[in-house]
Scaffold this motif. Structure first.
Motif, PDB file in Angstrom:
ATOM      1  N   ILE A 189       6.395  61.322  32.333  1.00 18.48           N
ATOM      2  CA  ILE A 189       7.699  60.613  31.879  1.00 18.48           C
ATOM      3  C   ILE A 189       7.631  59.318  32.610  1.00 18.48           C
ATOM      4  O   ILE A 189       8.377  59.245  33.534  1.00 18.48           O
ATOM      5  CB  ILE A 189       8.951  61.449  31.756  1.00 18.48           C
ATOM      6  N   ARG A 190       6.983  58.208  32.237  1.00 17.11           N
ATOM      7  CA  ARG A 190       7.078  57.072  32.850  1.00 17.11           C
ATOM      8  C   ARG A 190       8.239  56.013  32.473  1.00 17.11           C
ATOM      9  O   ARG A 190       7.610  54.886  31.957  1.00 17.11           O
ATOM     10  CB  ARG A 190       5.755  56.261  32.845  1.00 17.11           C
ATOM     11  N   LEU A 191       9.374  56.227  32.358  1.00 21.75           N
ATOM     12  CA  LEU A 191      10.430  55.615  32.128  1.00 21.75           C
ATOM     13  C   LEU A 191      11.381  55.094  33.124  1.00 21.75           C
ATOM     14  O   LEU A 191      11.368  55.947  34.192  1.00 21.75           O
ATOM     15  CB  LEU A 191      11.328  56.421  30.983  1.00 21.75           C
ATOM     16  N   ASP A 192      12.079  54.269  32.603  1.00 19.42           N
ATOM     17  CA  ASP A 192      12.891  53.650  33.614  1.00 19.42           C
ATOM     18  C   ASP A 192      14.365  54.534  33.789  1.00 19.42           C
ATOM     19  O   ASP A 192      15.008  54.543  33.003  1.00 19.42           O
ATOM     20  CB  ASP A 192      13.280  52.094  33.642  1.00 19.42           C
ATOM     21  N   ASP A 193      14.730  54.915  35.089  1.00 19.96           N
ATOM     22  CA  ASP A 193      16.078  55.571  35.310  1.00 19.96           C
ATOM     23  C   ASP A 193      16.494  56.657  34.396  1.00 19.96           C
ATOM     24  O   ASP A 193      17.548  56.528  33.712  1.00 19.96           O
ATOM     25  CB  ASP A 193      17.092  54.418  35.381  1.00 19.96           C
ATOM     26  N   VAL A 194      15.483  57.647  34.208  1.00 21.26           N
ATOM     27  CA  VAL A 194      15.820  58.890  33.432  1.00 21.26           C
ATOM     28  C   VAL A 194      15.967  60.396  34.118  1.00 21.26           C
ATOM     29  O   VAL A 194      16.310  61.287  33.695  1.00 21.26           O
ATOM     30  CB  VAL A 194      14.927  59.031  32.192  1.00 21.26           C
ATOM     31  N   SER A 195      16.145  60.182  35.635  1.00 25.54           N
ATOM     32  CA  SER A 195      15.991  61.173  36.524  1.00 25.54           C
ATOM     33  C   SER A 195      17.370  62.004  36.435  1.00 25.54           C
ATOM     34  O   SER A 195      17.212  63.210  36.606  1.00 25.54           O
ATOM     35  CB  SER A 195      16.095  60.758  37.974  1.00 25.54           C
ATOM     36  N   GLU A 218       6.352  50.820  30.020  1.00 22.41           N
ATOM     37  CA  GLU A 218       6.800  52.177  30.241  1.00 22.41           C
ATOM     38  C   GLU A 218       6.512  53.136  28.925  1.00 22.41           C
ATOM     39  O   GLU A 218       6.177  52.469  27.827  1.00 22.41           O
ATOM     40  CB  GLU A 218       8.585  51.966  29.782  1.00 22.41           C
ATOM     41  N   ASP A 219       6.166  54.307  29.315  1.00 25.90           N
ATOM     42  CA  ASP A 219       5.943  55.118  28.181  1.00 25.90           C
ATOM     43  C   ASP A 219       5.920  56.467  28.562  1.00 25.90           C
ATOM     44  O   ASP A 219       6.389  57.000  29.688  1.00 25.90           O
ATOM     45  CB  ASP A 219       4.516  54.998  27.735  1.00 25.90           C
ATOM     46  N   ILE A 220       5.836  57.553  27.510  1.00 23.24           N
ATOM     47  CA  ILE A 220       5.568  59.060  27.912  1.00 23.24           C
ATOM     48  C   ILE A 220       4.231  59.285  27.307  1.00 23.24           C
ATOM     49  O   ILE A 220       3.596  59.361  26.157  1.00 23.24           O
ATOM     50  CB  ILE A 220       6.628  59.581  27.088  1.00 23.24           C
ATOM     51  N   GLN A 221       3.441  59.813  28.371  1.00 20.37           N
ATOM     52  CA  GLN A 221       2.043  60.345  28.208  1.00 20.37           C
ATOM     53  C   GLN A 221       1.859  61.825  28.289  1.00 20.37           C
ATOM     54  O   GLN A 221       2.583  62.651  29.164  1.00 20.37           O
ATOM     55  CB  GLN A 221       1.311  59.802  29.070  1.00 20.37           C
TER      56      GLN A 221
END
Length: 397
Positions: A189-195, A218-221
């Motif tokens: 999950i290569r997204l900004d600030d979703v931790s 940004e993406d989700i792989q």
């Protein structure tokens, strides 16, 4: 992906360099029942160079089956997107049908470059989600719908050290060897600030959150396998989730005009391992970093931000992308400085007392090739500058 030179030079570790070069050219064939070992060294015997051709031919021969599998996969994604359209999901069938199966040459090339037989994107597709930041859509909606249709997340190996960067707390036994690998779901999950949304994920998925790319992309792989595929090396199906079609367009544009030429800066023969501040190696590396920062900041970040604004927030206004004369002067100075420092590294290395004539000959060849590559990269990036300045001028008219 970084591709290292097969002829690196280091006066202090010649044997290490030979071993490193051999390792970089190791090759693993994923679908060859005739090979008993899972690695093949191309430096061992010239005849082994034919292995690449063999793999390519094998992949070509299997293309009919792969295309049928890919068509089924696209059918499944289309049905899932249709069912979930009210939740912001969409699917561009025409776009995904352009290249649903990696070509034989690209497949083989990726194995050569990575040194790994695993090619997780042999079959690939893209799904759009207007709000991928809501991780419950992934965990509670998308993954269950895919599972209903027989597609479950594949497993991949990650080191304990890398998992710790994602919040994993190792056991006392694992702390003794952080390089040890652990099987985890193949999800990134290569997204900004979703931790802060980690609790929305199932426990086995909570160490799948990483970070956006340096470019701002940004993406989700994720990779799926069919739950009935019991082979030791099942066909993997890659899925990329993006904000929408504008992000997809920006991704391809950025790859062509920025990422691809910048990646070539990592393919030089020159040894930049000396990190001593003020050394030729350090300054050459710094020039490379400055060039990358310039194009990521001036182009990549703006491209992806503009696309995200359109896809997610429905804001059509764009941040302009252009280079002024000061930017162009800096660009020219960076490349001039890089060429000077690279030449100085080779000159310094050639003048060492223990350098043999054969090594000097190789260094001369490597310098010539590096200078030609740097000039070619410069020309490609100059074309990029001209392209975006031209587009910017058109928008002003």
């Amino acid at each position: 992906m970084i591709i290292n030179s097969i002829t690196p030079f280091s006066l202090n570790s010649k044997n290490k360099n030979v071993q490193s070069a051999n390792n970089r050219n190791r090759y693993i064939a994923p679908q060859l029942a005739t090979l008993q070992k899972d690695t093949v060294s191309f430096t061992a015997k010239p005849s082994l160079m034919k292995v690449a051709d063999f793999i390519e031919a094998k992949f070509d021969a299997d293309s009919g089956r792969m295309n049928r599998i890919a068509t089924t996969y696209l059918d499944v994604l289309e049905s899932v997107a249709f069912k979930l359209k009210d939740m912001g999901f969409s699917f561009d069938r025409a776009y995904c049908e352009q290249n649903p199966v990696k070509s034989a040459k690209s497949y083989t090339s990726k194995i050569v470059r990575s040194g790994n037989f695993k090619v997780p994107d042999a079959i690939r597709a893209t799904l759009y989600c207007r709000d991928p930041y809501d991780l419950s859509l992934l965990n509670d909606v998308l993954l269950p719908e895919m599972k209903k249709r027989g597609y479950v997340l594949a497993q991949t190996e990650m080191t304990i050290k890398d998992l710790m960067k994602r919040g994993y707390v190792p056991t006392a036994a694992e702390m003794k060897d952080l390089s040890k690998e652990k099987l985890v779901p193949d999800l990134d999950i290569r997204l900004d600030d979703v931790s802060d949304q980690v609790t929305k994920l199932a426990p086995n998925l909570r160490y799948s959150i990483s970070h956006p790319q340096k470019s701002g992309y940004e993406d989700i792989q994720m990779r799926f396998v069919r739950d009935f595929d019991n082979k030791s090396n099942p066909v993997q199906h890659e899925l990329i989730i993006l904000f929408g079609p504008n992000t997809s367009k920006a991704k391809h544009e950025e790859s062509k005009y920025v990422y691809t030429p910048l990646r070539e800066l990592d393919e030089l023969h020159v040894n930049l391992s000396d990190k001593t501040i003020g050394s030729h190696s350090y300054r050459a590396g710094r020039y490379i970093d400055l060039i990358k920062q310039m194009f990521r900041g001036k182009i990549s970040e703006k491209l992806f931000l503009n696309a995200k604004n359109k896809d997610k927030y429905e804001i059509p206004d764009e941040i302009p992308i252009s280079f002024n004369q000061d930017d162009i002067s800096l660009f020219e100075n960076y490349f001039s400085g890089l060429l000077d420092r690279v030449s100085s590294i080779y000159k310094e290395t050639r003048s060492a007392a223990d350098v043999t004539d054969s090594v000097k000959k190789q260094l001369t060849k490597d310098l010539r090739q590096d200078k030609a590559k740097i000039r070619a990269i410069h020309d490609k990036l100059k074309e990029t500058i001209d392209y975006y300045n031209y587009l910017n001028d058109l928008k002003k008219d």
